[in-house]
Design a protein around this motif. Structure first.
Motif, PDB file in Angstrom:
ATOM      1  N   LEU A  73      61.133  18.143   8.174  1.00  0.00           N
ATOM      2  CA  LEU A  73      61.675  18.864   7.014  1.00  0.00           C
ATOM      3  C   LEU A  73      60.876  18.545   5.753  1.00  0.00           C
ATOM      4  N   GLN A  74      60.479  17.297   5.607  1.00  0.00           N
ATOM      5  CA  GLN A  74      59.682  16.926   4.439  1.00  0.00           C
ATOM      6  C   GLN A  74      58.322  17.625   4.484  1.00  0.00           C
ATOM      7  N   LYS A  75      57.739  17.719   5.662  1.00  0.00           N
ATOM      8  CA  LYS A  75      56.444  18.403   5.781  1.00  0.00           C
ATOM      9  C   LYS A  75      56.587  19.894   5.542  1.00  0.00           C
ATOM     10  N   MET A  76      57.753  20.454   5.900  1.00  0.00           N
ATOM     11  CA  MET A  76      57.997  21.864   5.589  1.00  0.00           C
ATOM     12  C   MET A  76      58.024  22.083   4.081  1.00  0.00           C
ATOM     13  N   ARG A  77      58.657  21.172   3.359  1.00  0.00           N
ATOM     14  CA  ARG A  77      58.697  21.297   1.888  1.00  0.00           C
ATOM     15  C   ARG A  77      57.299  21.179   1.293  1.00  0.00           C
ATOM     16  N   HIS A  78      56.515  20.264   1.850  1.00  0.00           N
ATOM     17  CA  HIS A  78      55.140  20.130   1.364  1.00  0.00           C
ATOM     18  C   HIS A  78      54.343  21.404   1.624  1.00  0.00           C
ATOM     19  N   MET A  79      54.541  21.995   2.798  1.00  0.00           N
ATOM     20  CA  MET A  79      53.825  23.225   3.121  1.00  0.00           C
ATOM     21  C   MET A  79      54.270  24.355   2.199  1.00  0.00           C
ATOM     22  N   GLU A  80      55.564  24.448   1.918  1.00  0.00           N
ATOM     23  CA  GLU A  80      56.049  25.499   1.027  1.00  0.00           C
ATOM     24  C   GLU A  80      55.434  25.369  -0.361  1.00  0.00           C
ATOM     25  N   ALA A  81      55.291  24.135  -0.831  1.00  0.00           N
ATOM     26  CA  ALA A  81      54.648  23.914  -2.135  1.00  0.00           C
ATOM     27  C   ALA A  81      53.199  24.354  -2.097  1.00  0.00           C
TER      28      ALA A  81
END
Length: 626
Positions: A246-254
């Protein structure tokens, strides 16, 4: 002088003592009053609190274990805490409310240091200080207990009513539960789909970057893609994802937001996604075609183990003297009073399964005569197999296609349709010469070599044919996996076919058929077959294969058998009901996924392999295993 100083010291000490002790006395008096009021108001509240390992436990009197404390800590409970405790206790126990409450009160009083004597000594003071508050609380307490009892009573009544629901409501509930479960399963992979979408978007943005670009954004997107791919791995459900996903998903979205500001052209993004979708569809289509081709290639190729078995058996056969090559009971092969079964095949294991399953399920094996017709190439191997493995009390008869000269009329079709073995196979067309192949017989049951017999078939011989030539199971049941109709294979745009046949006529299946050979000869159906064979070679009247030829040759000459005699589809349909399979007399692996191939449907293979003796020396030497 000394006395004066001593007096001053005494005075100072006295003043200090008064200044320290006076507040203590005053405060202790006030605390005593508050204690008397508080205890009377809340003692019953504490008694109703269930001992739990949660927030309520931290405030419970029973938590204090120190022996030196004379007074327990005074706790002010809120209404919601009290109701929560009552609700929790009602779920945890199935006894009556009165016994539970009494037990809890005695428990908590003992744990908090209150004995019965102490309670009696302080009862008068507590009543005087808190009579009003106690009555008020007691009312509330009793009302809550009544509500709880009523709630449990309602719950019990609801459970009893639930037990008396009819079957229709149960089915609705089950359907509702199934739908909720399916919805939860659909939701369970939302995160994975979102990650896949993010990766696709990132790749699209990377395609917008100049070739060999090494900018900070390109590096960042590549890094995010690798991170997400590692995070997903082989996961198929959200529950299988790691916590860092989930944290990597947020990083990717950014990172995607940054890329969106750098490449704000929406039309270019849409065009790129359409191109990617088109390429993916083309790849899927190409792979499907390749899979179809490979499956059909595998179906038409002889497995290495079966080829090895054929070679070893052929060598053993030619090592025998001519008199040793004869099978026993040759006098029975033309006896019309016996039950005659025929199979046309070039596959040794397939023939063995048909013979073994027929004999092992028969109630009177000595009345069985099993005819195996094969080509000249496989005749020695199949003969040797049954010399080594005779079918018990039954009679076995092996013949070669070289013994039949009637096939010369159809041999010219080999040149016209040489690419389709279904149409040019001698063994497939030989079924239309049954009356000539077995001139001494009145009836015969013809099997395809990809069937397994599971029940005694003697009852089939007593079927009233009512002047019909062939007994078969129909395939015109709409919605069935084996559904076929004449217009699906026959060209009814041709006037000749449209005048003579009904496009909606009920069709039937080859694979297990009872033939009335006397009626066949009387109606001269072999000549009818030759007529349609000749017409089909001159113009396209039907699709390749012998099935349409059988339909037109035996048109209006078919006796419908019960569906339990013959179940189809085990060579292509993986959703057949097991109950339907197990109650069937004959099961048929029609289709390309034959049971002796690696591409067979795994859940059906056991019905076939149980009739193969894999402990046989030749099968082990040729690496043929279950």
């Amino acid at each position: 002088m000394k006395q004066t100083r001593r007096r001053q010291r005494i005075l100072i000490l006295s003043l200090l003592s008064v200044s320290v002790l006076a507040p203590l006395i005053f405060v202790s008096h006030r605390l005593k009053i508050l204690t008397l009021v508080g205890r009377g108001e809340f003692i019953e509240d504490l008694a109703s609190t269930t001992y739990r390992r949660d927030t309520l436990k931290l405030n419970a009197i029973g938590q204090e274990d120190a022996e030196g404390l004379e007074e327990p800590k005074q706790v002010v409970y809120k209404d919601k805490d009290f109701l929560e405790a009552i609700s929790y206790s009602s779920k945890k126990n199935n006894d009556s409310e009165e016994s539970r409450i009494a037990g809890r009160i005695s428990n908590l009083l003992e744990r908090s240091g209150f004995g019965l004597d102490q309670r009696e000594n302080r009862q008068i003071q507590e009543k005087e200080a808190s009579s009003v508050a106690g009555e008020k609380f007691q009312k509330k307490f009793n009302q809550t207990i009544d509500d709880t009892v009523q709630l449990e009573s309602n719950k019990t009544t609801a459970e009893n009513l639930k037990g008396t629901k009819n079957e229709q409501s149960d089915k609705k509930a089950a359907h509702h539960h199934h739908s909720l479960r399916s919805q939860s399963l659909k939701v369970s992979n939302e995160r994975i789909k979102e990650i896949e979408d993010q990766v696709i978007r990132a790749r699209v943005y990377l395609s917008f970057a100049p070739p060999n670009s090494n900018s900070h954004l390109v590096k960042e997107l590549k890094l995010r893609i690798k991170e997400l791919e590692r995070a997903v791995g082989e996961a198929t459900k959200d529950s299988e994802l790691s916590r860092s996903a989930l944290q990597k998903m947020r990083h990717m979205e950014a990172s995607l937001l940054k890329a969106g500001r750098v490449y704000p052209n929406c039309s270019a993004m849409a065009a790129k996604l359409r191109a990617m979708t088109h390429n993916a569809e083309e790849q899927v289509r190409s792979q499907r075609n390749e899979v179809t081709y490979l499956v059909h290639l595998a179906a038409r190729t002889t497995p290495k183990g079966i080829h090895c078995l054929s070679m070893r058996l052929t060598a053993e056969y030619f090592a025998l003297r001519p008199e040793e090559r004869k099978l026993p009971n040759e006098k029975k092969i033309h006896d019309p009073k016996l039950y005659h079964y025929a199979v046309f095949s070039d596959n040794i294991l397939a023939c063995a399964v048909v013979v073994n399953s027929t004999v092992s399920t028969a109630m009177e094996p000595k009345k069985l005569v099993l005819h195996v017709v094969t080509d000249s190439l496989n005749f020695p191997a199949i003969s040797m197999w049954f010399l080594l493995n005779p079918p018990g009390k039954a009679t076995i008869h092996i013949q070669s296609t070289e013994n039949f000269k009637g096939l010369s009329k159809y041999s010219r079709l080999k040149k016209q349709n040489s690419s389709d073995t279904r149409y040019t196979s001698e063994l497939n067309h030989l079924r239309f010469y049954l009356a000539d192949v077995f001139p001494m017989l009145n009836k015969i049951v013809l099997f395809d070599h990809d069937v397994v017999i599971q029940r005694d078939l003697s009852g089939l011989w007593n079927a009233n044919m009512k002047g019909k030539v062939i007994g078969a199971v129909s395939t015109c049941q709409e919605g069935g996996a084996s559904f076929r109709r004449m217009d699906m294979f026959i060209n009814f745009s041709d006037p000749f076919m449209a005048e003579r046949f009904d496009a909606n006529a009920c069709t039937w299946a080859f694979g297990m058929n009872l033939f009335n050979l006397q009626e066949w000869r009387r109606q001269n159906l072999t000549d009818v077959y030759h007529k349609y064979l000749q017409l089909g070679s001159e113009r396209p009247l039907w699709s390749a294969g012998t099935l349409p030829l059988g339909w037109v040759t035996f048109y209006n000459k078919m006796k419908v058998l019960d569906r339990r005699w013959h179940v189809l589809g085990l060579g292509y349909n993986s959703d057949i009901n097991r109950t339907e399979i197990e109650r069937a007399a004959v099961i048929h692996y029609d289709g390309v996924r034959k049971p002796w191939l690696d591409i067979a449907v795994g859940r059906y293979k056991g019905y076939w392999t149980k009739f193969v003796n894999y402990d046989h020396l030749f099968l082990q030497q040729c690496n043929l295993r279950e």
